[in-house]
Design a protein around this motif. Structure first.
Motif, PDB file in Angstrom:
ATOM      1  N   SER A  94       0.798  -1.405  -0.072  1.00 33.23           N
ATOM      2  CA  SER A  94       0.105   0.048   0.012  1.00 33.23           C
ATOM      3  C   SER A  94       0.853   1.407   0.058  1.00 33.23           C
ATOM      4  O   SER A  94       2.165   1.362   0.476  1.00 33.23           O
ATOM      5  N   ASN A 101      -3.994   4.078   1.562  1.00 34.06           N
ATOM      6  CA  ASN A 101      -4.171   3.263   2.645  1.00 34.06           C
ATOM      7  C   ASN A 101      -4.947   1.990   2.047  1.00 34.06           C
ATOM      8  O   ASN A 101      -5.366   0.950   3.053  1.00 34.06           O
ATOM      9  N   ILE A 102      -5.152   1.829   0.782  1.00 31.94           N
ATOM     10  CA  ILE A 102      -5.537   0.545   0.269  1.00 31.94           C
ATOM     11  C   ILE A 102      -4.613  -0.320  -0.129  1.00 31.94           C
ATOM     12  O   ILE A 102      -3.571  -0.192  -0.456  1.00 31.94           O
ATOM     13  N   GLN A 103      -4.700  -1.723   0.542  1.00 33.29           N
ATOM     14  CA  GLN A 103      -3.794  -2.370   0.270  1.00 33.29           C
ATOM     15  C   GLN A 103      -4.048  -3.559  -0.858  1.00 33.29           C
ATOM     16  O   GLN A 103      -5.179  -3.848  -1.007  1.00 33.29           O
ATOM     17  N   TYR A 104      -3.160  -3.941  -1.748  1.00 35.30           N
ATOM     18  CA  TYR A 104      -3.452  -4.727  -2.697  1.00 35.30           C
ATOM     19  C   TYR A 104      -2.475  -5.882  -2.739  1.00 35.30           C
ATOM     20  O   TYR A 104      -1.262  -5.818  -2.261  1.00 35.30           O
ATOM     21  N   PHE A 105      -3.171  -7.009  -2.972  1.00 37.24           N
ATOM     22  CA  PHE A 105      -2.756  -8.311  -2.852  1.00 37.24           C
ATOM     23  C   PHE A 105      -2.239  -9.010  -3.921  1.00 37.24           C
ATOM     24  O   PHE A 105      -2.676  -8.870  -4.915  1.00 37.24           O
TER      25      PHE A 105
END
Lengths: 114, 110
Positions: A94, A101-105
């Motif tokens: 992120s 604050n967005i998490q990318y997986f």
């Protein structure tokens, strides 16, 4: 644009063996994370790195070590694998701009310890 | 300690049958509530972020809403391709860590 790339996709280990899970992101993100996902338990944070050169423990760090090699790469090491570490491992990142604050997986590493 | 509870654990709907998924949370200082979609064998895919009570966001057949204690993911006239596990997570306090719920497994029957 690859996003978050994890290797390997699958791994089988014997108890006591060691291995390193690799994660790389190409989004210029500052923060990176390692999670494990187990049935009925949800995603649990193992370790995270808020910036290059820093790492902190999450909820379930025992039995794991991490290295933030540079801004792009964050590796997870199992020094002596145990059957309790059989799980699916996800790396995320992120940071940056309005969506900081967005998490990318990533797609995950499926690990079995026999 | 931050807590997130999702219900139901699993939901089967006929195609076109609208419903809602629930995410209740207990945190100190909510910074954001996140919804993700996860398909079998894949990583979670970001859907929405909600920051304050009363906020709503929409994407195709999905609408997420937020109150001070819970969030709902409303699905309107779902299609089989909406079948997936939907995860809710919260971010609180002064750090970027997410606390996840255990998810709702949604199956849409043609």
């Amino acid at each position: 644009n690859a996003g978050v790339t994890q290797t390997p996709k699958f791994q089988v280990l014997k108890t006591g063996q060691s291995m390193t899970l690799q994660c790389a992101q190409d989004m210029n993100h500052n923060s990176m994370y390692w999670y494990r996902q187990d049935p009925g338990m949800g995603l649990r944070l193992i370790y995270y790195s808020a910036s290059e050169g820093t790492t902190d423990k999450g909820e379930v760090p025992n039995g794991y070590n991490v290295s933030r090699l540079n801004k792009r790469e964050f590796s997870l090491r199992l020094e002596s694998a145990a059957p309790s570490q059989t799980s699916v491992y996800f790396c995320a990142s992120s940071g940056g701009g309005l969506a900081k604050n967005i998490q990318y997986f990533g797609a995950g590493t499926r690990l079995s310890v026999l | 300690e931050d807590q997130v509870t999702q219900s139901p654990e699993a939901l089967r709907l006929q195609e076109g049958e609208s419903s809602s998924l629930n995410c209740s949370y207990t945190v100190s200082g909510l910074r954001g509530l996140f919804w993700y979609r996860q398909d079998p064998g894949k990583g979670p895919e970001f859907l929405f972020t909600l920051y304050s009570a009363g906020e709503e966001k929409e994407k195709e057949r999905l609408k997420a809403t937020l109150t001070k204690k819970e969030s709902f993911l409303h699905i309107t006239a779902p299609k089989p391709e909406d079948s997936a596990t939907y995860l809710c997570a919260v971010q609180a306090g002064g750090n970027e860590k997410l606390t996840f719920g255990t998810g709702t497994r949604l199956t849409i029957i043609p």
